[in-house]
Scaffold this motif. Structure first.
Motif, PDB file in Angstrom:
ATOM      1  N   ALA A  62     -11.302   6.685  11.900  1.00  0.00           N
ATOM      2  CA  ALA A  62     -10.597   5.825  10.946  1.00  0.00           C
ATOM      3  C   ALA A  62      -9.578   6.644  10.165  1.00  0.00           C
ATOM      4  CB  ALA A  62     -11.592   5.169   9.995  1.00  0.00           C
ATOM      5  N   GLU A  63      -8.296   6.428  10.481  1.00  0.00           N
ATOM      6  CA  GLU A  63      -7.232   7.142   9.791  1.00  0.00           C
ATOM      7  C   GLU A  63      -6.830   6.408   8.517  1.00  0.00           C
ATOM      8  OE1 GLU A  63      -6.098   7.369  14.303  1.00  0.00           O
ATOM      9  OE2 GLU A  63      -6.871   5.875  12.892  1.00  0.00           O
ATOM     10  N   SER A  64      -6.336   7.187   7.567  1.00  0.00           N
ATOM     11  CA  SER A  64      -5.796   6.628   6.333  1.00  0.00           C
ATOM     12  C   SER A  64      -4.808   7.616   5.746  1.00  0.00           C
ATOM     13  CB  SER A  64      -6.911   6.325   5.332  1.00  0.00           C
ATOM     14  OG  SER A  64      -7.578   7.517   4.976  1.00  0.00           O
ATOM     15  N   GLY A  65      -4.058   7.151   4.740  1.00  0.00           N
ATOM     16  CA  GLY A  65      -3.159   8.045   4.027  1.00  0.00           C
ATOM     17  C   GLY A  65      -1.691   7.880   4.361  1.00  0.00           C
ATOM     18  N   GLY A  66      -1.371   7.030   5.324  1.00  0.00           N
ATOM     19  CA  GLY A  66       0.031   6.815   5.640  1.00  0.00           C
ATOM     20  C   GLY A  66       0.741   6.028   4.553  1.00  0.00           C
ATOM     21  N   GLY A  67       2.059   5.914   4.717  1.00  0.00           N
ATOM     22  CA  GLY A  67       2.831   5.157   3.754  1.00  0.00           C
ATOM     23  C   GLY A  67       4.304   5.452   3.875  1.00  0.00           C
ATOM     24  N   GLN A  78      -7.170   3.830  15.079  1.00  0.00           N
ATOM     25  CA  GLN A  78      -6.251   2.704  15.109  1.00  0.00           C
ATOM     26  C   GLN A  78      -4.847   3.102  14.668  1.00  0.00           C
ATOM     27  OE1 GLN A  78      -8.259   3.314  12.613  1.00  0.00           O
ATOM     28  NE2 GLN A  78      -6.935   3.102  10.822  1.00  0.00           N
ATOM     29  N   GLY A  79      -4.723   4.271  14.070  1.00  0.00           N
ATOM     30  CA  GLY A  79      -3.425   4.765  13.645  1.00  0.00           C
ATOM     31  C   GLY A  79      -3.089   4.401  12.211  1.00  0.00           C
ATOM     32  N   THR A  80      -2.227   5.205  11.620  1.00  0.00           N
ATOM     33  CA  THR A  80      -1.716   4.944  10.275  1.00  0.00           C
ATOM     34  C   THR A  80      -0.206   5.186  10.297  1.00  0.00           C
ATOM     35  OG1 THR A  80      -2.000   5.442   7.917  1.00  0.00           O
ATOM     36  CG2 THR A  80      -2.183   7.307   9.435  1.00  0.00           C
ATOM     37  N   GLN A  81       0.527   4.250   9.711  1.00  0.00           N
ATOM     38  CA  GLN A  81       1.994   4.308   9.763  1.00  0.00           C
ATOM     39  C   GLN A  81       2.527   5.269   8.708  1.00  0.00           C
ATOM     40  OE1 GLN A  81       4.373   2.491  11.792  1.00  0.00           O
ATOM     41  NE2 GLN A  81       5.745   3.986  10.825  1.00  0.00           N
TER      42      GLN A  81
END
Length: 111
Positions: free
Chosen positions: A4-9, A103-106
Motif C-alpha cells: 500500500a503506497e502513500s505520500g504522493g501529491g 496500486q500506485g501513488t500519483q
C-alpha cells in the motif's frame, strides 16, 4: 501479499515528497524491495531498489543524488525520499516485491 503506497501529491519543481509503502502478507525483512514509476504514455521503469537488510541500494541514473530509498523492517515499510523534484518525475509510483505490485501513488511536479 499486499503493498500500500502513500505520500504522493502535487509539488512544485524543486520540492520534495516522501513516499511510503506498507507491506503485509509476507516476511518483509527477507526480501529486497523496489520502487518503479510509470509516466503517461511510457513504460514502467525502475527507480530504486534496496536489499532485504537495507545494506545495498541502487538507483536509476535519472534520480541518483536526488532520491533516497530506505526501509524500516520493524514497520514493514519502504520509503522513497524524493528531493529536487523535476516535471519529468511526474508519474505513478509503484512499490514492488517479487511479482507483486501496489496500486500506485500519483506524483505530479508542476508549477
Amino acid at each position: 501479499v499486499q503493498l500500500a503506497e502513500s505520500g504522493g501529491g502535487l509539488v512544485q519543481p524543486g520540492g520534495s515528497l516522501r513516499l511510503s509503502c506498507v507491506a503485509s502478507g509476507f516476511t518483509f525483512s527477507r526480501y529486497g524491495m523496489s520502487w518503479y514509476r510509470q509516466a503517461p504514455g511510457k513504460a514502467r521503469e525502475p527507480v530504486a531498489g534496496i536489499a532485504s537488510d537495507g545494506g545495498t541500494t541502487n538507483y536509476a541514473d535519472s534520480v541518483k543524488g536526488r532520491f533516497t530509498i530506505s526501509r524500516d523492517n520493524a514497520k514493514n515499510t519502504v520509503y522513497l525520499q524524493m528531493n529536487s523534484l523535476k516535471p519529468e518525475d511526474t508519474a505513478v509510483y509503484y512499490c514492488q516485491v517479487y511479482t507483486y505490485w501496489g496500486q500506485g501513488t500519483q506524483v505530479t511536479v508542476s508549477s
